[in-house]
Structures are given as structure tokens and as C-alpha cells.
Design a protein around this motif. Structure first.
Motif, short mmCIF file in Angstrom:
data_model
loop_
_atom_site.label_atom_id
_atom_site.label_comp_id
_atom_site.label_asym_id
_atom_site.label_seq_id
_atom_site.Cartn_x
_atom_site.Cartn_y
_atom_site.Cartn_z
N ASP A 1 -3.43 -65.88 49.49
CA ASP A 1 -3.97 -64.85 50.38
C ASP A 1 -4.94 -63.92 49.65
N GLY A 2 -5.48 -64.36 48.56
CA GLY A 2 -6.47 -63.57 47.83
C GLY A 2 -7.77 -64.34 47.69
N ILE A 3 -8.78 -63.65 47.21
CA ILE A 3 -10.08 -64.27 46.96
C ILE A 3 -10.11 -64.75 45.51
N ASP A 4 -10.18 -66.04 45.34
CA ASP A 4 -10.20 -66.59 43.99
C ASP A 4 -10.74 -68.02 44.06
N ALA A 5 -11.11 -68.55 42.92
CA ALA A 5 -11.59 -69.92 42.82
C ALA A 5 -11.41 -70.35 41.38
N LEU A 6 -11.52 -71.64 41.13
CA LEU A 6 -11.37 -72.13 39.77
C LEU A 6 -12.18 -73.40 39.58
N ALA A 7 -12.56 -73.62 38.34
CA ALA A 7 -13.19 -74.87 37.91
C ALA A 7 -12.34 -75.40 36.77
N ALA A 8 -11.90 -76.65 36.89
CA ALA A 8 -10.98 -77.20 35.90
C ALA A 8 -11.28 -78.66 35.66
N ALA A 9 -10.75 -79.13 34.54
CA ALA A 9 -10.89 -80.54 34.13
C ALA A 9 -12.37 -80.91 34.11
N GLY A 10 -12.66 -82.14 34.53
CA GLY A 10 -14.04 -82.57 34.49
C GLY A 10 -14.77 -82.39 35.81
N HIS A 11 -14.02 -82.42 36.95
CA HIS A 11 -14.71 -82.42 38.24
C HIS A 11 -13.93 -81.67 39.33
N VAL A 12 -13.01 -80.80 38.97
CA VAL A 12 -12.18 -80.10 39.95
C VAL A 12 -12.78 -78.74 40.27
N VAL A 13 -12.96 -78.47 41.56
CA VAL A 13 -13.41 -77.17 42.04
C VAL A 13 -12.44 -76.74 43.13
N GLY A 14 -11.78 -75.61 42.93
CA GLY A 14 -10.81 -75.12 43.89
C GLY A 14 -11.17 -73.75 44.40
N VAL A 15 -10.78 -73.46 45.63
CA VAL A 15 -11.02 -72.16 46.24
C VAL A 15 -9.80 -71.82 47.09
N THR A 16 -9.48 -70.55 47.21
CA THR A 16 -8.31 -70.17 47.98
C THR A 16 -8.56 -70.31 49.48
N ARG A 17 -7.47 -70.51 50.20
CA ARG A 17 -7.58 -70.63 51.66
C ARG A 17 -8.12 -69.34 52.27
N TYR A 18 -7.70 -68.20 51.74
CA TYR A 18 -8.17 -66.92 52.27
C TYR A 18 -9.69 -66.80 52.12
N ALA A 19 -10.20 -67.16 50.96
CA ALA A 19 -11.64 -67.09 50.75
C ALA A 19 -12.38 -68.03 51.69
N LEU A 20 -11.81 -69.20 51.90
CA LEU A 20 -12.46 -70.18 52.77
C LEU A 20 -12.49 -69.70 54.21
N GLU A 21 -11.47 -68.97 54.63
CA GLU A 21 -11.37 -68.54 56.03
C GLU A 21 -12.07 -67.22 56.31
N HIS A 22 -12.22 -66.35 55.30
CA HIS A 22 -12.71 -65.01 55.56
C HIS A 22 -14.05 -64.68 54.93
N LEU A 23 -14.45 -65.40 53.91
CA LEU A 23 -15.74 -65.10 53.30
C LEU A 23 -16.87 -65.68 54.15
N SER A 24 -17.97 -64.95 54.22
CA SER A 24 -19.15 -65.50 54.88
C SER A 24 -19.67 -66.69 54.07
N SER A 25 -20.51 -67.47 54.70
CA SER A 25 -21.01 -68.67 54.03
C SER A 25 -21.81 -68.33 52.79
N ARG A 26 -22.60 -67.28 52.85
CA ARG A 26 -23.37 -66.87 51.67
C ARG A 26 -22.45 -66.42 50.54
N ARG A 27 -21.40 -65.67 50.86
CA ARG A 27 -20.49 -65.22 49.82
C ARG A 27 -19.65 -66.38 49.27
#
Length: 337
Positions: free
Chosen positions: A160-186
Motif C-alpha cells: 500500500d505504498g509507493i515503491d519500485a525495484l530493479a533486481a537480478a538481470g531483468h526484473v522490474v517490480g512496482v507496488t500495486r498502490y503505485a500502479l493504481e494511484h499514480l498518474s501515467s506520467r508519474r
């Protein structure tokens, strides 16, 4: 129309067609993240990829250099295990050492990355609606950056927070809250920041540091757990033995560091590692800013500062933090606003 009938009068001319109903306002039913991401690279546009999709910047090199003592300590532990295996089973000692040295290639192995993302980082695959939006924004970011976005895997963290991560060789993760509440530009600014970690080599070099330092850390944990689990009559002797072994292992670390860097660096090594981590975050911020997302990234950072706890960290805590504070990040973004 004829005054005596409901039929049209031919002399009155053709009847105009009925006006179409008003179109619904898309903003009225738009989701909270509906906004303004301008698609500069539509289906008819040609996207040019950069010649070098990845590089190793100075912070990635710094991470590897500062982890070299832990690498050597773990190598000695693996070598000791190999010698014991050769004595007990006859297996040549160099086989475990060679397998351990080659195991770093797993960082770029897709099935292994999926296991790490799911069980180590606690991520999940995006749902169809989440995937549609996430992949759309990701394609936009990678097209602007000239990076082939299809080689990366997108994941979602249940948070339920705004966060994201880059890991390993090809992993990109983002929180569900950020995906649902951030504007597309943000959201694009956040993803551009994580893409900067990948293209700068920060993600895979950091994971390699953790992976090749794992044998040394496991030895410390096993010794500590063994000493704590023994019964009382033997516990003092176990503490003494474990303490001697831990001191020996720590002395090995210190010796390696002194040989490689000298004693002064031994005292400041944790602070240097944290400083390199903070520099990698600022470089990822710059990557997003160069792509044109500096205002949106600054808005996200302001939101994090407003929603987070008050910043009253002590000086040692700030020096040992792997992330710079929000005012520092905003200060470095100011030149791109």
C-alpha cells in the motif's frame, strides 16, 4: 411538415437528420490514474534502439570493488568445503569451487530470476488489467530510452505504498498502490528510474555482491545458531568456540581488506558501501530526468516525503543509509526542472 398530417411535405425540402446524442465525457468515468502520457512513439513511429543496452557505470564498479573482500572470504570457505569433500568422498576439490564461481550466471537465467522475484522479493505476476496498463507505460519509457523493453519482466508487489525495484538481470517490480494511484506520467517516471538501475548495471552487480558473499554469511549464521541452540552445560564452551571461529573469520576479512586496501579503509568500508548505494540512486534519478520525467519524479518524491515519517535521522544513520534523503534527491533534480 404539412399542417394537416404528420407526413413530410415534399415542398418543404428534405428533413435534416436527427442530431447524434452527445458523447460521454471520458474524464467523468476515467480511473484515478487517467491522465496525460503523450505517446510519442505510436504504432506508426519507428523506434531506434541504442547500440549498448547496458553498461557498467562507476557505481556498479564501486559495488563490485567494495565487495571483493567478501568474495575472497567466501572463496576460501568454498575451497575449505571442497577440500573436506575431497578427503571424505574423493571428489576433486576444484569442482565445488568451479561450480560456485560459475553460479553467478544464474543472475541472468530467466527461470532463476522468476524464482527470485517470487520467493525472495515477494513479487507476483500482474493481473490482466494491471499488465495492460503497466506494459503500455513501460513500452513508452523504453521507447524514449532506446531500450528493448521486451527483454525485461514486469512484476507487482502487494503493498500500500509507493515503491519500485530493479533486481537480478531483468526484473522490474512496482507496488500495486503505485500502479493504481499514480498518474501515467508519474508511473513512467518511477519506471524510468528503475530502468536506470538496469542500464547502469546497478541491479545485477548488487545481486552478484550478495550472491558471492553468501558462503561467508552462511558460516557466521550457522555458528551463531549452533551456539544458541546448545544446552546450558555446553553453551559456554560453544560460545567460546563460536566466538573464536567468528573472530577468526572476521580476522580473515580484516586481513583480506588490509592486504587489498589498507587498514584505514577497513574502518570506513560500511560507509563507503552506503555512499555508493546513494550515488546509484542519484544516477537512476538522473536517468529518469534525462528522459524528460524530472517534474513527475519530483512530484513522486514530494508525495513520499509528505506521506512518510518526519526525517530526523542521526548523522551516522544517514551515512549508513543506502538511499539519499528526499531533499538531497530533489536538490539534484532541480537542474532538470
Amino acid at each position: 411538415m404539412s399542417p394537416t398530417s404528420g407526413t413530410p411535405d415534399p415542398g418543404d425540402g428534405p428533413v435534416p437528420p436527427p442530431s447524434p446524442p452527445p458523447e460521454p465525457d471520458p474524464a467523468a468515468s476515467a480511473p484515478p490514474w487517467h491522465d496525460d502520457l503523450v505517446h510519442e512513439h505510436g504504432p506508426g513511429r519507428r523506434v531506434y534502439y541504442t547500440a549498448h543496452q547496458r553498461r557498467m557505470d562507476i557505481t556498479a564498479l564501486g559495488q563490485l570493488a567494495l565487495a571483493l573482500p567478501a568474495f575472497l572470504t567466501s572463496a576460501l570457505v568454498v575451497l575449505l568445503v571442497g577440500v573436506l569433500l575431497e578427503i571424505g568422498t574423493g571428489v576433486p576439490f576444484w569442482i565445488p569451487v568451479a561450480l560456485w564461481a560459475a553460479s553467478g550466471a544464474l543472475v541472468f537465467h530467466r527461470p532463476t530470476e522468476d524464482l527470485l522475484a517470487r520467493y525472495l522479493f515477494g513479487l507476483r505476476r500482474p493481473m490482466p488489467q494491471e499488465a495492460a496498463r503497466l506494459e503500455s507505460v513501460w513500452r513508452e519509457v523504453t521507447a524514449i530510452a532506446g531500450v528493448e523493453g521486451g527483454r525485461y519482466r514486469l512484476w507487482v508487489e502487494e503493498s500500500d505504498g509507493i515503491d519500485a525495484l530493479a533486481a537480478a538481470g531483468h526484473v522490474v517490480g512496482v507496488t500495486r498502490y503505485a500502479l493504481e494511484h499514480l498518474s501515467s506520467r508519474r508511473l513512467a517516471a518511477v519506471l524510468a528510474h528503475e530502468l536506470g538501475h538496469h542500464t547502469g548495471g546497478h541491479a545485477w552487480s548488487l545481486l552478484l555482491c550478495h550472491w558471492y558473499g553468501l558462503p561467508g554469511r552462511l558460516v557466521r549464521r550457522v555458528l551463531r545458531a549452533t551456539a544458541l541452540s546448545l544446552v546450558t552445560p555446553v553453551r559456554c564452551a560453544a560460545y567460546l568456540t563460536g566466538g573464536v571461529l567468528l573472530l577468526a573469520l572476521g580476522g580473515l576479512d580484516s586481513t583480506v581488506v588490509r592486504i587489498l586496501y589498507g587498514l584505514p579503509l577497513l574502518l570506513v568500508l560500511p560507509y563507503l558501501s552506503a555512499a555508493v548505494g546513494r550515488r546509484s540512486e542519484l544516477r537512476a534519478d538522473r536517468h529518469a530526468a534525462v528522459l524528460g520525467f524530472a517534474p513527475e519524479l519530483a512530484d513522486v518524491l514530494e508525495t513520499l516525503r509528505a506521506d512518510g515519517p518526519p526525517e530526523h535521522e542521526s548523522v551516522p544513520a544517514r551515512l549508513l543509509s543506502s538511499h539519499p534523503d528526499v531533499p538531497t534527491r530533489l536538490h539534484h533534480l532541480r537542474r532538470y526542472l
